[in-house]
Design an enzyme around this catalytic site. Structure first.
Site, PDB file in Angstrom:
ATOM      1  CB  CYS A  91      -0.909  -0.009   1.229  1.00  0.00           C
ATOM      2  SG  CYS A  91      -1.902   1.489   1.389  1.00  0.00           S
ATOM      3  CB  CYS A  94      -0.415   2.137   5.720  1.00  0.00           C
ATOM      4  SG  CYS A  94      -1.304   0.680   5.127  1.00  0.00           S
ATOM      5  CB  CYS A 139      -5.293  -0.369   2.254  1.00  0.00           C
ATOM      6  SG  CYS A 139      -4.152  -0.771   3.590  1.00  0.00           S
ATOM      7  CB  CYS A 142      -4.288   3.241   5.661  1.00  0.00           C
ATOM      8  SG  CYS A 142      -4.161   3.058   3.872  1.00  0.00           S
ATOM      9  CB  CYS A 163      -9.711  -3.552 -11.958  1.00  0.00           C
ATOM     10  SG  CYS A 163      -9.321  -2.344 -13.211  1.00  0.00           S
TER      11      CYS A 163
HETATM   12 ZN   LIG Z   1      -2.877   1.135   3.478  1.00  0.00          ZN
END
Ligand SMILES: [Zn+2]
Length: 175
Positions: A91, A94, A139, A142, A163
């Site tokens: 990510c 984070c 995610c 976060c 996607c």
């Molecule tokens: Zn994240």
């Protein structure tokens, strides 16, 4: 005397009516404001939470627009479309591991695509941004928006196409 009692009863009735009306109105506005609150505010709690200003200092404008505002990068703009190196995609917000290179495939959609996520690190919701239901994914640490899941993925594996916006992820090459 009788008239006075009658008059008092009448006044009491009017008073009761007024109290009832105020009560009903209060109830209506209370319900209304709590209903509005529900639709406007995101109540999700994430392990990593930052203010918009903090995200803006960490992310570029397009990263902020995608991750924090559920935007979409232009098709065929991500270098990850052609990235076939072995490694893990984490990510941008984070650093949580989200997708593995062995689950990446060329969907020719213009966005990096995977047939599955790193389990438990990605969370899902439903959005109606285009007027119909789509599975949104973000995610789990976060809350950063990543992309959408569609059912036209590789038939020989999961059948799913995750996607993903390339700007929402970073690539860490296996050493
Ligand atoms: Zn994240």
């Amino acid at each position: 005397m009788f008239y006075v009692i009658y008059r008092l009863k009448y006044l009491k009735l009017i008073l009761m009516n007024k109290i009832l009306m105020v009560f009903a109105l209060t109830l209506f506005f209370n319900c209304n404001s709590s209903a509005q609150k529900k639709s406007n505010e995101k109540t999700e709690i994430y392990k990593v939470m930052k203010t918009e200003a903090e995200w803006k200092t960490q992310l570029t404008a397009i990263e902020f627009n995608v991750l924090r505002k559920a935007g979409t990068e232009r098709a065929f703009t991500s270098l990850f479309n052609k990235n076939n190196e072995a490694g893990i995609y984490i990510c941008k917000g984070c650093d949580t591991p989200l997708f593995k290179s062995e689950h990446k495939y060329d969907s020719r959609s213009g966005w990096p695509s995977f047939d599955r996520e790193v389990e438990d690190n990605v969370a899902f919701s439903t959005d109606y941004d285009l007027g119909y239901a789509r599975t949104e994914e973000h995610c789990a640490t976060c809350g950063g928006h990543l992309g959408h899941v569609f059912n036209d993925g590789p038939k020989n594996t999961t059948g799913k196409r995750h996607c993903i916006n390339g700007v929402s992820i970073k690539f860490i090459e296996n050493k």
